[in-house]
Design a protein around this motif. Sequence first.
Motif, PDB file in Angstrom:
ATOM      1  N   LYS A  79       0.832  -1.201   0.000  1.00 32.90           N
ATOM      2  CA  LYS A  79       0.000   0.000   0.000  1.00 32.90           C
ATOM      3  C   LYS A  79       0.870   1.256   0.000  1.00 32.90           C
ATOM      4  O   LYS A  79       1.990   1.266   0.512  1.00 32.90           O
ATOM      5  CB  LYS A  79      -0.912   0.019   1.224  1.00 32.90           C
ATOM      6  CG  LYS A  79      -2.000  -1.037   1.210  1.00 32.90           C
ATOM      7  CD  LYS A  79      -2.839  -0.958   2.480  1.00 32.90           C
ATOM      8  CE  LYS A  79      -3.955  -1.987   2.478  1.00 32.90           C
ATOM      9  NZ  LYS A  79      -4.758  -1.958   3.740  1.00 32.90           N
ATOM     10  N   ASN A  80       0.332   2.324  -0.553  1.00 33.48           N
ATOM     11  CA  ASN A  80       1.031   3.604  -0.562  1.00 33.48           C
ATOM     12  C   ASN A  80       0.759   4.367   0.730  1.00 33.48           C
ATOM     13  O   ASN A  80       0.115   5.416   0.753  1.00 33.48           O
ATOM     14  CB  ASN A  80       0.595   4.444  -1.773  1.00 33.48           C
ATOM     15  CG  ASN A  80       1.152   3.917  -3.078  1.00 33.48           C
ATOM     16  OD1 ASN A  80       2.287   3.452  -3.142  1.00 33.48           O
ATOM     17  ND2 ASN A  80       0.345   3.978  -4.130  1.00 33.48           N
ATOM     18  N   ASP A  81       1.263   3.802   1.835  1.00 30.51           N
ATOM     19  CA  ASP A  81       1.138   4.491   3.122  1.00 30.51           C
ATOM     20  C   ASP A  81       2.332   4.130   3.993  1.00 30.51           C
ATOM     21  O   ASP A  81       3.188   3.329   3.602  1.00 30.51           O
ATOM     22  CB  ASP A  81      -0.186   4.152   3.821  1.00 30.51           C
ATOM     23  CG  ASP A  81      -0.345   2.676   4.146  1.00 30.51           C
ATOM     24  OD1 ASP A  81       0.650   2.035   4.537  1.00 30.51           O
ATOM     25  OD2 ASP A  81      -1.465   2.142   4.021  1.00 30.51           O
ATOM     26  N   ARG A  95      17.302  -3.147  -4.559  1.00 27.99           N
ATOM     27  CA  ARG A  95      17.752  -2.376  -5.721  1.00 27.99           C
ATOM     28  C   ARG A  95      16.564  -1.733  -6.432  1.00 27.99           C
ATOM     29  O   ARG A  95      16.601  -0.562  -6.805  1.00 27.99           O
ATOM     30  CB  ARG A  95      18.507  -3.276  -6.692  1.00 27.99           C
ATOM     31  CG  ARG A  95      19.748  -3.898  -6.100  1.00 27.99           C
ATOM     32  CD  ARG A  95      20.504  -4.715  -7.106  1.00 27.99           C
ATOM     33  NE  ARG A  95      21.611  -5.412  -6.469  1.00 27.99           N
ATOM     34  CZ  ARG A  95      22.554  -6.067  -7.115  1.00 27.99           C
ATOM     35  NH1 ARG A  95      22.518  -6.130  -8.440  1.00 27.99           N
ATOM     36  NH2 ARG A  95      23.526  -6.667  -6.466  1.00 27.99           N
ATOM     37  N   GLN A  96      15.522  -2.511  -6.643  1.00 30.42           N
ATOM     38  CA  GLN A  96      14.387  -1.966  -7.391  1.00 30.42           C
ATOM     39  C   GLN A  96      13.532  -1.046  -6.533  1.00 30.42           C
ATOM     40  O   GLN A  96      12.859  -0.161  -7.056  1.00 30.42           O
ATOM     41  CB  GLN A  96      13.573  -3.100  -8.007  1.00 30.42           C
ATOM     42  CG  GLN A  96      14.341  -3.874  -9.070  1.00 30.42           C
ATOM     43  CD  GLN A  96      14.933  -2.968 -10.147  1.00 30.42           C
ATOM     44  OE1 GLN A  96      14.336  -1.965 -10.532  1.00 30.42           O
ATOM     45  NE2 GLN A  96      16.121  -3.327 -10.642  1.00 30.42           N
ATOM     46  N   LEU A  97      13.544  -1.214  -5.224  1.00 31.02           N
ATOM     47  CA  LEU A  97      12.930  -0.212  -4.354  1.00 31.02           C
ATOM     48  C   LEU A  97      13.661   1.122  -4.509  1.00 31.02           C
ATOM     49  O   LEU A  97      13.038   2.185  -4.579  1.00 31.02           O
ATOM     50  CB  LEU A  97      12.973  -0.666  -2.895  1.00 31.02           C
ATOM     51  CG  LEU A  97      11.951  -1.715  -2.486  1.00 31.02           C
ATOM     52  CD1 LEU A  97      12.278  -2.259  -1.101  1.00 31.02           C
ATOM     53  CD2 LEU A  97      10.535  -1.139  -2.496  1.00 31.02           C
ATOM     54  N   GLU A 134      11.043  10.551  -7.429  1.00 28.08           N
ATOM     55  CA  GLU A 134      11.678  11.845  -7.151  1.00 28.08           C
ATOM     56  C   GLU A 134      11.889  12.642  -8.430  1.00 28.08           C
ATOM     57  O   GLU A 134      11.587  13.841  -8.490  1.00 28.08           O
ATOM     58  CB  GLU A 134      13.010  11.632  -6.437  1.00 28.08           C
ATOM     59  CG  GLU A 134      12.889  11.153  -4.997  1.00 28.08           C
ATOM     60  CD  GLU A 134      14.247  10.914  -4.366  1.00 28.08           C
ATOM     61  OE1 GLU A 134      15.228  10.715  -5.105  1.00 28.08           O
ATOM     62  OE2 GLU A 134      14.315  10.918  -3.132  1.00 28.08           O
ATOM     63  N   GLN A 135      12.425  11.985  -9.448  1.00 27.63           N
ATOM     64  CA  GLN A 135      12.715  12.679 -10.701  1.00 27.63           C
ATOM     65  C   GLN A 135      11.441  13.140 -11.405  1.00 27.63           C
ATOM     66  O   GLN A 135      11.446  14.157 -12.097  1.00 27.63           O
ATOM     67  CB  GLN A 135      13.517  11.764 -11.631  1.00 27.63           C
ATOM     68  CG  GLN A 135      14.914  11.454 -11.129  1.00 27.63           C
ATOM     69  CD  GLN A 135      15.775  12.695 -11.025  1.00 27.63           C
ATOM     70  OE1 GLN A 135      15.950  13.420 -11.996  1.00 27.63           O
ATOM     71  NE2 GLN A 135      16.312  12.949  -9.838  1.00 27.63           N
ATOM     72  N   ILE A 192       7.036   7.943   0.792  1.00 22.32           N
ATOM     73  CA  ILE A 192       6.406   6.715   1.291  1.00 22.32           C
ATOM     74  C   ILE A 192       7.312   5.512   1.068  1.00 22.32           C
ATOM     75  O   ILE A 192       7.560   4.709   1.977  1.00 22.32           O
ATOM     76  CB  ILE A 192       5.040   6.492   0.606  1.00 22.32           C
ATOM     77  CG1 ILE A 192       4.008   7.497   1.133  1.00 22.32           C
ATOM     78  CG2 ILE A 192       4.550   5.053   0.819  1.00 22.32           C
ATOM     79  CD1 ILE A 192       2.722   7.528   0.337  1.00 22.32           C
ATOM     80  N   TRP A 193       7.854   5.403  -0.145  1.00 23.75           N
ATOM     81  CA  TRP A 193       8.660   4.222  -0.453  1.00 23.75           C
ATOM     82  C   TRP A 193      10.069   4.332   0.097  1.00 23.75           C
ATOM     83  O   TRP A 193      10.714   3.320   0.377  1.00 23.75           O
ATOM     84  CB  TRP A 193       8.615   3.942  -1.953  1.00 23.75           C
ATOM     85  CG  TRP A 193       7.261   3.397  -2.273  1.00 23.75           C
ATOM     86  CD1 TRP A 193       6.163   4.090  -2.686  1.00 23.75           C
ATOM     87  CD2 TRP A 193       6.834   2.047  -2.099  1.00 23.75           C
ATOM     88  NE1 TRP A 193       5.071   3.264  -2.792  1.00 23.75           N
ATOM     89  CE2 TRP A 193       5.462   2.000  -2.437  1.00 23.75           C
ATOM     90  CE3 TRP A 193       7.466   0.879  -1.694  1.00 23.75           C
ATOM     91  CZ2 TRP A 193       4.723   0.823  -2.377  1.00 23.75           C
ATOM     92  CZ3 TRP A 193       6.745  -0.302  -1.629  1.00 23.75           C
ATOM     93  CH2 TRP A 193       5.388  -0.321  -1.973  1.00 23.75           C
ATOM     94  N   GLN A 194      10.537   5.555   0.333  1.00 18.03           N
ATOM     95  CA  GLN A 194      11.800   5.715   1.051  1.00 18.03           C
ATOM     96  C   GLN A 194      11.629   5.242   2.490  1.00 18.03           C
ATOM     97  O   GLN A 194      12.525   4.614   3.055  1.00 18.03           O
ATOM     98  CB  GLN A 194      12.258   7.177   1.019  1.00 18.03           C
ATOM     99  CG  GLN A 194      13.580   7.404   1.749  1.00 18.03           C
ATOM    100  CD  GLN A 194      14.109   8.804   1.542  1.00 18.03           C
ATOM    101  OE1 GLN A 194      14.048   9.350   0.447  1.00 18.03           O
ATOM    102  NE2 GLN A 194      14.640   9.392   2.600  1.00 18.03           N
ATOM    103  N   TYR A 195      10.489   5.565   3.082  1.00 19.57           N
ATOM    104  CA  TYR A 195      10.176   5.089   4.435  1.00 19.57           C
ATOM    105  C   TYR A 195      10.234   3.570   4.490  1.00 19.57           C
ATOM    106  O   TYR A 195      10.821   2.976   5.405  1.00 19.57           O
ATOM    107  CB  TYR A 195       8.779   5.594   4.816  1.00 19.57           C
ATOM    108  CG  TYR A 195       8.219   5.052   6.108  1.00 19.57           C
ATOM    109  CD1 TYR A 195       8.462   5.711   7.315  1.00 19.57           C
ATOM    110  CD2 TYR A 195       7.421   3.908   6.130  1.00 19.57           C
ATOM    111  CE1 TYR A 195       7.928   5.220   8.506  1.00 19.57           C
ATOM    112  CE2 TYR A 195       6.891   3.416   7.312  1.00 19.57           C
ATOM    113  CZ  TYR A 195       7.147   4.077   8.496  1.00 19.57           C
ATOM    114  OH  TYR A 195       6.629   3.590   9.674  1.00 19.57           O
TER     115      TYR A 195
END
Length: 248
Positions: free
Chosen positions: A60-62, A131-133, A141-142, A151-154
Amino acid sequence: MMKRLLTLAAATLALAASCLAAKPGARAELGRPDLDAIEKATTDPASKYYYPRLYESFMKNDTLMTADEFQYFYYGTFFQEDYDPYREAPNQALLNELLPIYAKEKRTRADREKMLDYAMQVLDDNPVDLRQLTNRIYVYEQNRKYDLAKIWQYKLNHLLLVIAASGTGTDAENAFIVVYPQHEYDFLNLSGRTAKSQRFEPPYYDYIAVEAKGKAADGYYFNIDELLRQYFLKHPSELNTDSKGADE
């Protein structure tokens, strides 16, 4: 090429990972994984740590997952039917197309969309592919999708924290524990250390030599006992072959 693949995200990501790896409080909070307890919980449909439940939360995107949930999710990977530590990534043809794109200094939006497409395919197959994360975060970001990037950096940072909490890596007794061999390199590189070489130390340790500034260790130990155990459970014929070779 490996270093380029692992440094696509912003510099702040590597810095955050490095801080996580060195934070003693985080290690004390999570501690080394109890793999017996994790196996029991992640394979029990009645458990809050049941792997399919954690998988659904992770995708999920959270940012609602807790540190404990990340630990059970990461190491619960060991105990899934389709787990294979040496599994090949999907869509090799698309990966081959991406290799020159990964090597570019600047990438077009079309390049980035192709990178994201491949990252999503890999993560659908293996959600803890570090790697793919990293590539997913880079593209967000770009493309100025900053909320999704955060979210995905978290999520990535918490997976790195889980690995960091598993040990110090400075000796075999305190070796880090990872679920895939490539995570040895990924974890160190994303933590600001450049992996140089690897050697196996019996009975079940990998030692990764690194290039690092300052007083950092010359290398780090990884415990691959469970990784090997699960591999040979699924490939018993290879264990028999190795045993015969040793007898001869």
